[in-house]
Design a protein around this motif. Sequence first.
Motif, PDB file in Angstrom:
ATOM      1  N   GLU A   1       5.935 -11.151   1.985  1.00  0.00           N
ATOM      2  CA  GLU A   1       4.553 -11.046   2.448  1.00  0.00           C
ATOM      3  C   GLU A   1       4.361  -9.779   3.278  1.00  0.00           C
ATOM      4  OE1 GLU A   1       3.788 -15.878   2.620  1.00  0.00           O
ATOM      5  OE2 GLU A   1       4.361 -14.762   4.424  1.00  0.00           O
ATOM      6  N   LEU A   2       5.352  -9.447   4.092  1.00  0.00           N
ATOM      7  CA  LEU A   2       5.283  -8.220   4.875  1.00  0.00           C
ATOM      8  C   LEU A   2       5.255  -6.994   3.977  1.00  0.00           C
ATOM      9  CD1 LEU A   2       7.698  -8.926   7.865  1.00  0.00           C
ATOM     10  CD2 LEU A   2       5.254  -8.438   8.000  1.00  0.00           C
ATOM     11  N   GLU A   3       6.044  -7.005   2.899  1.00  0.00           N
ATOM     12  CA  GLU A   3       6.053  -5.884   1.966  1.00  0.00           C
ATOM     13  C   GLU A   3       4.665  -5.672   1.371  1.00  0.00           C
ATOM     14  OE1 GLU A   3      10.003  -5.028  -0.408  1.00  0.00           O
ATOM     15  OE2 GLU A   3       9.522  -7.158  -0.514  1.00  0.00           O
TER      16      GLU A   3
ATOM     17  N   TRP B   1       2.256  -2.337   1.893  1.00  0.00           N
ATOM     18  CA  TRP B   1       1.730  -1.495   0.819  1.00  0.00           C
ATOM     19  C   TRP B   1       0.202  -1.509   0.808  1.00  0.00           C
ATOM     20  CZ3 TRP B   1       4.392   2.177  -1.033  1.00  0.00           C
ATOM     21  CH2 TRP B   1       5.780   2.047  -1.210  1.00  0.00           C
ATOM     22  N   THR B   2      -0.396  -2.660   1.175  1.00  0.00           N
ATOM     23  CA  THR B   2      -1.853  -2.735   1.267  1.00  0.00           C
ATOM     24  C   THR B   2      -2.369  -1.778   2.328  1.00  0.00           C
ATOM     25  OG1 THR B   2      -1.836  -5.061   0.565  1.00  0.00           O
ATOM     26  CG2 THR B   2      -3.817  -4.270   1.681  1.00  0.00           C
ATOM     27  N   ALA B   3      -1.640  -1.676   3.433  1.00  0.00           N
ATOM     28  CA  ALA B   3      -2.026  -0.770   4.512  1.00  0.00           C
ATOM     29  C   ALA B   3      -2.000   0.679   4.059  1.00  0.00           C
ATOM     30  CB  ALA B   3      -1.100  -0.966   5.704  1.00  0.00           C
ATOM     31  N   GLN B   4      -1.204   0.974   3.028  1.00  0.00           N
ATOM     32  CA  GLN B   4      -1.126   2.342   2.504  1.00  0.00           C
ATOM     33  C   GLN B   4      -2.145   2.583   1.391  1.00  0.00           C
ATOM     34  OE1 GLN B   4       2.706   4.027   1.783  1.00  0.00           O
ATOM     35  NE2 GLN B   4       3.696   2.781   3.340  1.00  0.00           N
ATOM     36  N   GLY B   5      -3.058   1.612   1.221  1.00  0.00           N
ATOM     37  CA  GLY B   5      -4.158   1.806   0.292  1.00  0.00           C
ATOM     38  C   GLY B   5      -3.878   1.381  -1.137  1.00  0.00           C
ATOM     39  N   LYS B   6      -2.780   0.661  -1.353  1.00  0.00           N
ATOM     40  CA  LYS B   6      -2.442   0.245  -2.715  1.00  0.00           C
ATOM     41  C   LYS B   6      -3.233  -0.992  -3.127  1.00  0.00           C
ATOM     42  CE  LYS B   6       0.683   3.435  -2.832  1.00  0.00           C
ATOM     43  NZ  LYS B   6       0.399   4.695  -3.540  1.00  0.00           N
TER      44      LYS B   6
ATOM     45  N   THR C   1      -2.832 -13.865   0.089  1.00  0.00           N
ATOM     46  CA  THR C   1      -3.591 -15.024   0.556  1.00  0.00           C
ATOM     47  C   THR C   1      -2.810 -15.800   1.611  1.00  0.00           C
ATOM     48  OG1 THR C   1      -4.739 -15.225  -1.567  1.00  0.00           O
ATOM     49  CG2 THR C   1      -4.708 -17.174  -0.154  1.00  0.00           C
ATOM     50  N   ASN C   2      -1.513 -15.982   1.373  1.00  0.00           N
ATOM     51  CA  ASN C   2      -0.673 -16.693   2.348  1.00  0.00           C
ATOM     52  C   ASN C   2      -0.638 -15.961   3.682  1.00  0.00           C
ATOM     53  OD1 ASN C   2      -0.053 -18.687   0.515  1.00  0.00           O
ATOM     54  ND2 ASN C   2       1.891 -17.771  -0.116  1.00  0.00           N
ATOM     55  N   ALA C   3      -0.497 -14.621   3.613  1.00  0.00           N
ATOM     56  CA  ALA C   3      -0.434 -13.828   4.838  1.00  0.00           C
ATOM     57  C   ALA C   3      -1.754 -13.895   5.602  1.00  0.00           C
ATOM     58  CB  ALA C   3      -0.086 -12.378   4.503  1.00  0.00           C
ATOM     59  N   ILE C   4      -2.858 -13.854   4.877  1.00  0.00           N
ATOM     60  CA  ILE C   4      -4.176 -13.951   5.506  1.00  0.00           C
ATOM     61  C   ILE C   4      -4.325 -15.272   6.264  1.00  0.00           C
ATOM     62  CG2 ILE C   4      -6.640 -14.244   5.005  1.00  0.00           C
ATOM     63  CD1 ILE C   4      -6.307 -12.131   2.791  1.00  0.00           C
ATOM     64  N   LYS C   5      -3.869 -16.349   5.635  1.00  0.00           N
ATOM     65  CA  LYS C   5      -3.964 -17.663   6.275  1.00  0.00           C
ATOM     66  C   LYS C   5      -3.038 -17.762   7.487  1.00  0.00           C
ATOM     67  CE  LYS C   5      -5.236 -20.236   2.091  1.00  0.00           C
ATOM     68  NZ  LYS C   5      -4.774 -21.263   1.098  1.00  0.00           N
ATOM     69  N   LYS C   6      -1.814 -17.254   7.341  1.00  0.00           N
ATOM     70  CA  LYS C   6      -0.824 -17.383   8.410  1.00  0.00           C
ATOM     71  C   LYS C   6      -1.206 -16.594   9.664  1.00  0.00           C
ATOM     72  CE  LYS C   6       3.124 -18.355   5.383  1.00  0.00           C
ATOM     73  NZ  LYS C   6       4.412 -17.850   4.852  1.00  0.00           N
TER      74      LYS C   6
END
Length: 221
Positions: free
Chosen positions: A164-166, A170-175, A196-201
Amino acid sequence: MEVFAAMRRVAHEFGFRHVTLFASTSPDEMLLSRIIVETTLPSSYVQEFDRRRLLRLCPIAPIVAGSVLPHCWSLDEPENIRGFAIPATMEELQRRHGMITSVAMALNSLDGDRFLLRFDGVRPRLTQVELNEIGMLVLHAFNVFDKLRRSARTTVVGPLSSRELEVVRWTAQGKTSAEIGRILSLSDHTVNAYMTNAIKKLDCVNRTQLVAKALRLRLIM
């Protein structure tokens, strides 16, 4: 910050003007500003480097990545001595900012993250003794940095998994999900599930808030 302050002192002692810690990224990354963790480089240099899209032309990272030893070179050396060509636009920009002689060293975290530390300035090429010394200092400093980074991550990550961190990183880098899937060899559906899991957590409502919170908590860099 204290570790990087120590690296600034190392740069000064060895006659360098600048020191920069980069995080490794995908080969299709276009912007230097996105991979800088800490730097003493002037913002004008970074902005012009990115405006000219010079990162894709930079020959250094692949060369340094192939060795665990520090690599030194100078713009004043002939190409056959230096061992690689430097694009004229990049050389002009570096000369203008006093980045004539450089040393770079690849660094690998115990959790698999990769970094690159680079010194730049106006001084003669380092001797082998100096290279050995600066290499040992960098390794010791990075060891402390890595322990602190992983400790902080363990403390605040909570339920987030490494995968989830990975995805968040990568999302933070605009991917996009499709791009992340290609990078991590996952399907779009799986990438979205991790997101989705990360957003909830982390109690967020969307990807933008998730990235902002992850950066604020220093889960990603």
